[in-house]
Structures are given as C-alpha cells and as structure tokens.
Design a protein around this motif. Sequence first.
Motif, short mmCIF file in Angstrom:
data_model
loop_
_atom_site.label_atom_id
_atom_site.label_comp_id
_atom_site.label_asym_id
_atom_site.label_seq_id
_atom_site.Cartn_x
_atom_site.Cartn_y
_atom_site.Cartn_z
N PRO A 15 0.81 -1.22 0.00
CA PRO A 15 0.00 0.00 0.00
C PRO A 15 0.84 1.27 0.00
N LEU A 16 0.16 2.41 0.03
CA LEU A 16 0.83 3.69 0.20
C LEU A 16 1.39 3.82 1.60
N GLY A 17 2.35 4.73 1.75
CA GLY A 17 2.84 5.08 3.08
C GLY A 17 2.17 6.35 3.59
N PHE A 18 0.97 6.62 3.08
CA PHE A 18 0.23 7.84 3.43
C PHE A 18 -1.16 7.49 3.94
N HIS A 19 -1.71 8.38 4.75
CA HIS A 19 -3.10 8.26 5.19
C HIS A 19 -4.00 8.81 4.08
N THR A 20 -4.97 8.01 3.65
CA THR A 20 -5.91 8.45 2.61
C THR A 20 -7.33 8.08 3.03
N PRO A 21 -7.82 8.61 4.15
CA PRO A 21 -9.13 8.19 4.66
C PRO A 21 -10.30 8.59 3.78
N GLU A 22 -10.05 9.49 2.84
CA GLU A 22 -11.13 9.92 1.96
C GLU A 22 -11.54 8.83 0.97
N CYS A 23 -10.79 7.73 0.96
CA CYS A 23 -11.06 6.52 0.17
C CYS A 23 -12.01 6.75 -1.01
N ASN A 24 -11.45 6.89 -2.18
CA ASN A 24 -12.26 7.08 -3.38
C ASN A 24 -11.65 6.27 -4.51
N LEU A 25 -12.34 6.14 -5.59
CA LEU A 25 -11.88 5.26 -6.66
C LEU A 25 -10.54 5.68 -7.24
N GLY A 26 -10.26 6.98 -7.27
CA GLY A 26 -9.00 7.45 -7.85
C GLY A 26 -7.84 7.40 -6.89
N LEU A 71 2.50 15.77 0.18
CA LEU A 71 1.96 14.61 0.88
C LEU A 71 2.62 14.35 2.23
N GLU A 72 3.64 15.16 2.56
CA GLU A 72 4.38 14.88 3.78
C GLU A 72 3.51 14.87 5.03
N THR A 73 2.49 15.73 5.07
CA THR A 73 1.63 15.77 6.26
C THR A 73 0.81 14.50 6.42
N ARG A 74 0.72 13.70 5.37
CA ARG A 74 -0.05 12.47 5.42
C ARG A 74 0.83 11.24 5.69
N ALA A 75 2.13 11.45 5.85
CA ALA A 75 3.05 10.33 6.03
C ALA A 75 2.70 9.51 7.27
N MET A 76 2.74 8.21 7.13
CA MET A 76 2.46 7.32 8.24
C MET A 76 3.69 7.15 9.12
N THR A 77 3.48 7.01 10.41
CA THR A 77 4.59 6.81 11.33
C THR A 77 4.98 5.33 11.35
N ARG A 78 6.11 5.05 11.98
CA ARG A 78 6.54 3.65 12.11
C ARG A 78 5.55 2.85 12.94
N TRP A 79 4.86 3.54 13.86
CA TRP A 79 3.89 2.84 14.70
C TRP A 79 2.63 2.51 13.92
N ASP A 80 2.26 3.40 12.99
CA ASP A 80 1.16 3.07 12.07
C ASP A 80 1.50 1.81 11.27
N MET A 81 2.76 1.72 10.88
CA MET A 81 3.19 0.58 10.07
C MET A 81 3.15 -0.72 10.86
N GLN A 82 3.47 -0.65 12.15
CA GLN A 82 3.41 -1.87 12.94
C GLN A 82 1.97 -2.36 13.05
N LYS A 83 1.03 -1.43 13.22
CA LYS A 83 -0.38 -1.81 13.26
C LYS A 83 -0.81 -2.43 11.94
N TYR A 84 -0.38 -1.81 10.86
CA TYR A 84 -0.71 -2.33 9.53
C TYR A 84 -0.15 -3.74 9.33
N ALA A 85 1.11 -3.94 9.72
CA ALA A 85 1.74 -5.25 9.54
C ALA A 85 0.97 -6.33 10.27
N ARG A 86 0.53 -6.02 11.48
CA ARG A 86 -0.22 -7.00 12.25
C ARG A 86 -1.58 -7.28 11.62
N GLU A 87 -2.26 -6.22 11.16
CA GLU A 87 -3.57 -6.39 10.51
C GLU A 87 -3.42 -7.26 9.26
#
Length: 341
Positions: A216-227, A239-255
């Motif tokens: 996936p992207l390394g960014f938060h995209t909660p607006e989830c749309n087809l594009g 896009l820097e303000t949307r960058a995911m932290t390492r802790w976000d990534m750990q949650k993602y890896a587990r999910e």
Amino acid sequence: MQLERRGYVKAGHWTPEAAVEHPEAVRQLHREFLRAGANVIQTFTFYCSEDKLEISGNVKSITGSEINEAACDMAREVANEGDALVAGGVSQTPCYVQSHNETEVKAIFKKQMDDFMKKDIDFLIAEYFEHVEEAVWAVEVMKTSGKTVGSTLCISPHGDMDGVPPGECAVRLVKAGAEIVGINCHLDPLTCVRTVKLMKAGLEKAGLKAHLMIQPLGFHTPECNLGGYLALPEFPFALETRAMTRWDMQKYAREAYNAGIRYIGGCCGFEPYHIRAIAEELAAERGFLPPASEKHGLWGAALEMHTKPWVRTRARREYWENLLPASGRPQCPSMATPADE
C-alpha cells in the motif's frame, strides 16, 4: 517517490531512467531497504515500457531495454549482499488505455519480460493495474517465462475502473496463472487490507488458492475514493503531512498478517524505516530482526537513557501505540476534498 524527493526522478510520468543515469542513487536505496529487512528487491522498472518512455519526454537516448537490464543488475547485486530475492516488475501501459489492443499490449509486456529473462531474476510481478483485463494479459505473457508470477491491482474495495469487484479480479488473475495476488499503491494500508480480504473471500468462494500480497501507500488516505491519492489535492508534492509513522506501520503489519497476507510490503511513500517497522512487528514470526534494528530501540526503549525525564517516559509501547500525532499547522484540516474523478 523517494528518488523524486532526492532529485533523481521527475514527477509526472515517473519513468525509471535513473537506473541508467544515476545508478548510485538507485543502488543506495535498494541497500537501505535490504538493511531494513526487505526479503525482496524489486527491479527499478516501474513504467519502463517504450510507449510510456516516449510519452514522458524524459528519455532521449536511453532505451527501455537498457533501463530494464541495468535495473536487474543492480537489484541482483544488492540482493546478493543479503538474503533477498529479485523480482522483475511490469506495470500498466498507455497503450491499453489508448487502444485496448490485446496483441499490442501483450507485445509490450513480452519485450520487458525478455529483458528480465536475460538476467538472474527470481520471479515476476505485474503491478499497478487499474483494469483487471490488462493485468490478466500481463500475467498470461509472464507465465510463458516459467517463473513464478505475482499480480497486484491499484484498486479500492469498490473494484477496478470497470467496476469489477476485488473478489472477481482475484479469480481472474489466478485463472490466468498468477500464484500471488493482491493490492498495491493508490490507498492507505488499512484500506488495502480491506480490499485484499475481499480478494481472499472471492478466491475461497471460487475454490481457488493463491498467496496474498499487499504493497500500500505510506500515506493516510481516509477519503477513500476510486482514484485514490491521485485525486488528493496534495498529490504529489505536499503529501508529507499524510506520512504514516513507524507505529502506524506496525499496526498495519499485524492487521495484514492476521488477514492471512504473507507478502507484506509497501509502495509510494514507504521509506526504509517503514519496512523496518514491519520487520520488527513480525520479528517473532520471522525469527529475527533486521540489521537496521541495531540502531533502533523497540517501542522507543532507547529513550530510557534520555536526559529529559518527560522524554524518558516515552520509552514504552503504550505511549507510541496511543499517540495521535499533530500536524503542527494551525487550522490544518483533517481531511481534503478529492478532485473529481
């Protein structure tokens, strides 16, 4: 995207001529991801079809074959420095959108595949496809190589650009010969996990089996749309303000792991420390930590030695798992309004 930020790739068509023009930059990025724990080094060949190179206007005297072969050599060189596989990658073509001519599109894929087969690659990936039909064509061509083939689509839980649901997309790809199927790019990790779950359900309903893959992207995209993130006003230069932290990534890896996905990685916006976070989250399952973890205390443990007492209190998992990072920008909106698709 990392090489664009570092001054080696031009945004827009994102063609990979840096493999020939600036091999030292590509090689160093490969090494950083390997050190962070990557098991696969993917050739820097995204959008390396002759039609895309011509449209981009970035390449005047370098052929697609020269880029593909240089990228393969670098990926193998770095992979051999550790315990990693090399994957040759192809992606969507302008030709498909313009003509939908199966013969022409397949010829483009075959030309790239032939370049890869001259080199010592381990398997092939057809990635970043918005239309499952084109991805199927890519898989059909690459299966003739005799190599293992994976295929990922850049689609949302709503399906591809023609409205084909994720489950049906997965079925078509596996029937075409893909042994690995999944999602890459366009949307954030947890949204992509949702989509892969739908693909998994489709395969199970059809009685088919395949390994599941997610990049996936390394960014938060909660607006989830087809594009996906292409529709965000911040794309591609803010896009820097949307960058995911390492802790976000750990949650993602587990999910992702809990969803049964075993090929877990990243696409645009991912940096080496994100891959290290995945490796650290799954260290028990993998049986080891990557070399880069020598320079990182798990869950901030190294902060126990800090001179400031309020920083020392951050040396614990609970702190980082529950942190809600601020943007630092007064009146910064939590969401953006995507452009019309």
